[in-house]
Design a protein around this motif. Structure first.
Motif, PDB file in Angstrom:
ATOM      1  N   SER B   1       1.731  -9.489   2.102  1.00  0.00           N
ATOM      2  CA  SER B   1       0.440  -9.215   1.598  1.00  0.00           C
ATOM      3  C   SER B   1      -0.200  -7.746   1.684  1.00  0.00           C
ATOM      4  O   SER B   1       0.472  -6.901   2.407  1.00  0.00           O
ATOM      5  CB  SER B   1      -0.515 -10.137   2.454  1.00  0.00           C
ATOM      6  N   GLN B   2      -1.038  -7.351   0.898  1.00  0.00           N
ATOM      7  CA  GLN B   2      -1.376  -6.129   0.618  1.00  0.00           C
ATOM      8  C   GLN B   2      -2.211  -5.539   1.717  1.00  0.00           C
ATOM      9  O   GLN B   2      -3.279  -6.303   2.293  1.00  0.00           O
ATOM     10  CB  GLN B   2      -2.194  -5.714  -0.678  1.00  0.00           C
ATOM     11  N   TYR B  35      -2.520   7.661  -4.248  1.00  0.00           N
ATOM     12  CA  TYR B  35      -1.952   8.008  -5.345  1.00  0.00           C
ATOM     13  C   TYR B  35      -2.549   7.769  -6.680  1.00  0.00           C
ATOM     14  O   TYR B  35      -3.255   6.662  -6.856  1.00  0.00           O
ATOM     15  CB  TYR B  35      -0.497   7.019  -5.187  1.00  0.00           C
ATOM     16  N   PHE B  88      -4.395   4.239  -6.458  1.00  0.00           N
ATOM     17  CA  PHE B  88      -4.021   3.386  -5.341  1.00  0.00           C
ATOM     18  C   PHE B  88      -4.139   3.911  -4.103  1.00  0.00           C
ATOM     19  O   PHE B  88      -4.023   5.219  -3.832  1.00  0.00           O
ATOM     20  CB  PHE B  88      -2.387   2.969  -5.444  1.00  0.00           C
ATOM     21  N   SER B 100       2.262   0.181   2.342  1.00  0.00           N
ATOM     22  CA  SER B 100       1.672  -1.094   1.549  1.00  0.00           C
ATOM     23  C   SER B 100       0.448  -0.487   0.764  1.00  0.00           C
ATOM     24  O   SER B 100      -0.346   0.408   0.914  1.00  0.00           O
ATOM     25  CB  SER B 100       0.956  -2.142   2.423  1.00  0.00           C
ATOM     26  N   PHE B 101       0.603  -0.880  -0.625  1.00  0.00           N
ATOM     27  CA  PHE B 101      -0.291  -0.388  -1.634  1.00  0.00           C
ATOM     28  C   PHE B 101      -1.461  -1.457  -1.996  1.00  0.00           C
ATOM     29  O   PHE B 101      -1.244  -2.733  -1.966  1.00  0.00           O
ATOM     30  CB  PHE B 101       0.447  -0.153  -2.812  1.00  0.00           C
ATOM     31  N   ALA B 103      -4.410  -2.964  -5.024  1.00  0.00           N
ATOM     32  CA  ALA B 103      -4.156  -3.488  -6.559  1.00  0.00           C
ATOM     33  C   ALA B 103      -4.519  -2.271  -7.244  1.00  0.00           C
ATOM     34  O   ALA B 103      -4.212  -2.552  -8.500  1.00  0.00           O
ATOM     35  CB  ALA B 103      -4.954  -4.730  -6.523  1.00  0.00           C
TER      36      ALA B 103
END
Lengths: 115, 111
Positions: B1-2, B35, B88, B100-101, B103
């Motif tokens: 999961s993000q 990013y 992101f 972890s990124f 959406a």
């Protein structure tokens, strides 16, 4: 200094086939991470390698595997391709183990299409 | 999961205007990174803010971090057409060794 190089840039495969993607990190970088990016799921972490050892693994089925060579170059392999594997596969490198404290340098990705 | 979730999902602004996007995350973190991704390309690191920092600047970028609310914001001032991209946020939980990124927020700068 050359950036992260991923090959091939584009790939078209059919269901059931297997595929190998390659990543050459920035010279001196020892950690390589792989991500899968799809429009619906965003970036999902696949795995991370440091000094030829897999240090972290995401929640992907065993069809997804990878390895890292002594020169830090990395490959990932997907066997028995499914339509849902169509995605942009991104490789990123960093100086040391992926502690989350370092910035990642990304390649341009391999766009995989599974027909 | 993000770990991180960006808001809004998409943003359209006129050149010269400011763009603000937010990121919320779930667990305690050591740092948070932002990013940028141009269409179909790899991500480019913009800025890293540590958990003991509240604000950080880099050129036209300003990032804030509120650990009590588990949220961060990225402000791009005086936007240009070249700022059109997806942005992101990325986090690693304490003791976690992967980024972890979220959406992402897609920003379109109109000329």
């Amino acid at each position: 200094k050359a950036g992260v190089t991923q090959t091939p840039r584009y790939l078209i495969k059919t269901r059931g086939q297997q595929v190998t993607l390659s990543c050459s990190p920035i010279s001196g970088h020892r950690s390589v991470s792989w991500y899968q990016q799809t429009p619906g799921q965003g970036l999902q972490f696949l795995f991370e390698y440091f000094s030829e050892t897999q240090r972290n693994k995401g929640n992907f089925p065993g069809r997804f595997s990878g390895r890292q060579f002594s020169n830090s170059r990395s490959e990932m392999n997907v066997s028995t391709l499914e339509l849902g594997d169509s995605a942009l596969y991104l490789c990123a490198s960093s100086l040391s183990a992926g502690t989350g404290d370092e910035k990642l340098f990304f390649g341009s990705g391999t766009q995989l299409s599974v027909l | 999961s993000q770990q991180g979730e960006e808001d809004p999902q998409a943003l359209s602004i006129q050149e010269g205007e400011n763009a603000t996007m937010n990121c919320s995350y779930k667990t305690s973190i050591n740092n948070l990174q932002w990013y940028r991704q141009n269409s179909g390309r790899g991500l480019v690191h913009l800025i890293l803010i540590r958990s003991n920092e509240r604000e950080k600047h880099s050129g036209r970028l300003r990032v804030t971090l509120d650990t009590s609310k588990k949220s961060s914001s990225l402000l791009i001032t005086a936007s240009r057409a070249a700022d059109t991209a997806s942005y992101f946020c990325a986090t690693a939980g304490v003791g976690d060794y992967k980024l972890s990124f979220g959406a992402g927020t897609t920003v379109t700068v109109r000329a």
